[in-house]
Write a protein that holds these residues in place. Structure first.
Motif, PDB file in Angstrom:
ATOM      1  N   ILE A 363     109.386  46.996  26.360  1.00  0.00           N
ATOM      2  CA  ILE A 363     109.788  47.535  27.661  1.00  0.00           C
ATOM      3  C   ILE A 363     110.393  48.930  27.524  1.00  0.00           C
ATOM      4  N   PHE A 364     111.451  49.035  26.739  1.00  0.00           N
ATOM      5  CA  PHE A 364     112.162  50.302  26.641  1.00  0.00           C
ATOM      6  C   PHE A 364     111.311  51.346  25.920  1.00  0.00           C
ATOM      7  N   GLY A 365     110.548  50.886  24.930  1.00  0.00           N
ATOM      8  CA  GLY A 365     109.678  51.810  24.217  1.00  0.00           C
ATOM      9  C   GLY A 365     108.631  52.430  25.135  1.00  0.00           C
ATOM     10  N   MET A 366     108.096  51.635  26.060  1.00  0.00           N
ATOM     11  CA  MET A 366     107.128  52.166  27.011  1.00  0.00           C
ATOM     12  C   MET A 366     107.761  53.194  27.934  1.00  0.00           C
ATOM     13  N   LEU A 367     109.011  52.943  28.322  1.00  0.00           N
ATOM     14  CA  LEU A 367     109.681  53.849  29.255  1.00  0.00           C
ATOM     15  C   LEU A 367     110.013  55.190  28.617  1.00  0.00           C
ATOM     16  N   VAL A 368     110.403  55.185  27.351  1.00  0.00           N
ATOM     17  CA  VAL A 368     110.843  56.436  26.713  1.00  0.00           C
ATOM     18  C   VAL A 368     109.750  57.098  25.889  1.00  0.00           C
ATOM     19  N   SER A 369     108.584  56.462  25.812  1.00  0.00           N
ATOM     20  CA  SER A 369     107.557  56.978  24.904  1.00  0.00           C
ATOM     21  C   SER A 369     107.035  58.346  25.318  1.00  0.00           C
ATOM     22  N   LEU A 370     106.892  58.595  26.614  1.00  0.00           N
ATOM     23  CA  LEU A 370     106.315  59.873  27.036  1.00  0.00           C
ATOM     24  C   LEU A 370     107.142  61.063  26.556  1.00  0.00           C
ATOM     25  N   PRO A 371     108.451  61.130  26.841  1.00  0.00           N
ATOM     26  CA  PRO A 371     109.210  62.280  26.323  1.00  0.00           C
ATOM     27  C   PRO A 371     109.252  62.338  24.797  1.00  0.00           C
TER      28      PRO A 371
END
Length: 384
Positions: A363-371
């Motif tokens: 979950i968190f990895g998907m949210l922060v992966s773009l930056p």
């Protein structure tokens, strides 16, 4: 040098994925369109149809004879580096743990390569980078996930299912189940306690004692262990997609014939929904969790360090060791920093091994992966 225009192309490629993710999340958490049962039906549609066709479509068009084998070797070396460090830590350190070594291996090595990696790397470095990501995905599906499943199954059987020895038990034997989350050194104690309770309940009118029953741990053969692993793989449609796809790729490229257009069209009509439905399903998964950070902040930070720093660092070691350079080196490092594979969470949940850590990583990895990935893209661009 990476400019704002290059970064904008990456954002444009990733925005549709996050749109599907947000729609999946909002349809459950905000708008209450789907019930948990309906979400399960959607997940099964993705697992059994759209994602396998999506995987098959990319795999079948790969050319095994033109694969970048130095890139694959770099991936193998990076995995060996991680395994060696984790084994040494588990074996030599007083705080070492084989269970945490398995979880850490999942965090550092298993990525959402096709769904996120293909559009991302294609936007960054073009079609050649997409081909490398597909190659990495094939190896992950056929080799690394199989090995992870084997290790998890071995751990489960190593903990053991205690049973009574046949020469001392009566016709009414007792099989004691042990929770797989119990460490091996505590398993015997847990089993003995459970056996004591069973004997007291069933034999309270007799003078028999627990000493009359000696617990033993089942030790199945290597062949039976492999049968279990292959059976589980046989239930996974993505396994069929990877294996049949690479088999077709070998045959078609060896004898130079193309897939009939009627088959191609039938595959494409399902595979085109793969990316959107996979991200939508991930959004449903996120919405169904009680907490986005189920593992707590410290373990969340640990997972992010393993995913976005340790994994790419190990890949950099492997890539430099085999002499990769230029865009191939950059692709190797960035694809190692892709978001966590949701399959790793499914395995962790099924085997009762730190599922909350993998859930948070997904979950968190998907949210922060773009930056994070854009930052890697920019920093690696300075190397040129």
């Amino acid at each position: 040098m990476i400019g704002l225009g290059d970064i904008y192309k990456v954002v444009v490629a990733m925005a549709p994925l996050y749109t599907a993710l947000g729609l999946g999340y909002g349809s459950v958490r905000w708008w209450h369109i789907f019930t948990p049962e309906q979400c399960e039906a959607i997940n099964r549609l993705v697992s059994y149809f759209t994602l396998p066709f999506f995987t098959f479509e990319f795999t079948v068009h790969a050319d095994p004879f033109l694969m970048n084998y130095r890139f694959i070797l770099a991936d193998v070396i990076s995995k060996l580096v991680i395994v060696s460090i984790l084994f040494a830590w588990a074996k030599c350190s007083s705080k070492g743990s084989y269970c945490w070594s398995i979880t850490t291996f999942s965090l550092t090595t298993l990525t959402n390569s096709l769904v996120v990696g293909v559009p991302l790397l294609n936007a960054m470095y073009g079609p050649s980078a997409q081909d490398l990501v597909v190659q990495s995905s094939i190896i992950q599906g056929i080799v690394w996930l199989v090995l992870l499943l084997f290790v998890l199954e071995f751990r489960k059987l190593k903990i053991g299912i205690p049973t009574n020895k046949p020469d001392v038990v009566s016709n009414q034997s007792h099989v004691v189940s042990i929770d797989t989350s119990v460490p091996p050194k505590d398993a015997a104690a847990a089993a003995a306690a459970a056996a004591t309770n069973n004997n007291n309940n069933n034999d309270e009118n007799t003078n028999s004692s627990v000493a009359d029953h000696e617990l033993v741990v089942a030790k199945p053969s290597f062949c039976s262990l492999m049968r279990t692993v292959w059976f589980k793989l046989a239930l996974n449609p993505n396994s069929y997609a990877s294996i049949i796809g690479i088999t077709w790729a070998f045959i078609s490229n060896r004898w130079h014939f193309e897939m009939p257009s009627i088959m191609e069209g039938s595959i494409l009509v399902m595979s085109k929904a793969g990316t959107g439905m996979a991200m939508f399903s991930t959004g449903l998964f996120m919405a169904l969790q009680e907490k986005l950070v189920a593992s707590g902040p410290s373990l969340m930070a640990f997972g992010m360090v393993m995913k976005f720093i340790a994994g790419p660092a190990a890949m950099a070691i492997g890539a430099i060791a085999v002499g990769l350079h230029g865009d191939v080196l950059r692709v190797a490092i960035i694809q190692a920093a892709l978001p966590q594979s949701i399959v790793s969470f499914i395995f962790a949940r099924d085997y009762g091994l730190h599922a909350e850590v993998l859930s948070t990583a997904v979950i968190f990895g998907m949210l922060v992966s773009l930056p994070v990935l854009v930052a890697y893209y920019f920093l690696l661009g300075l190397m040129s």
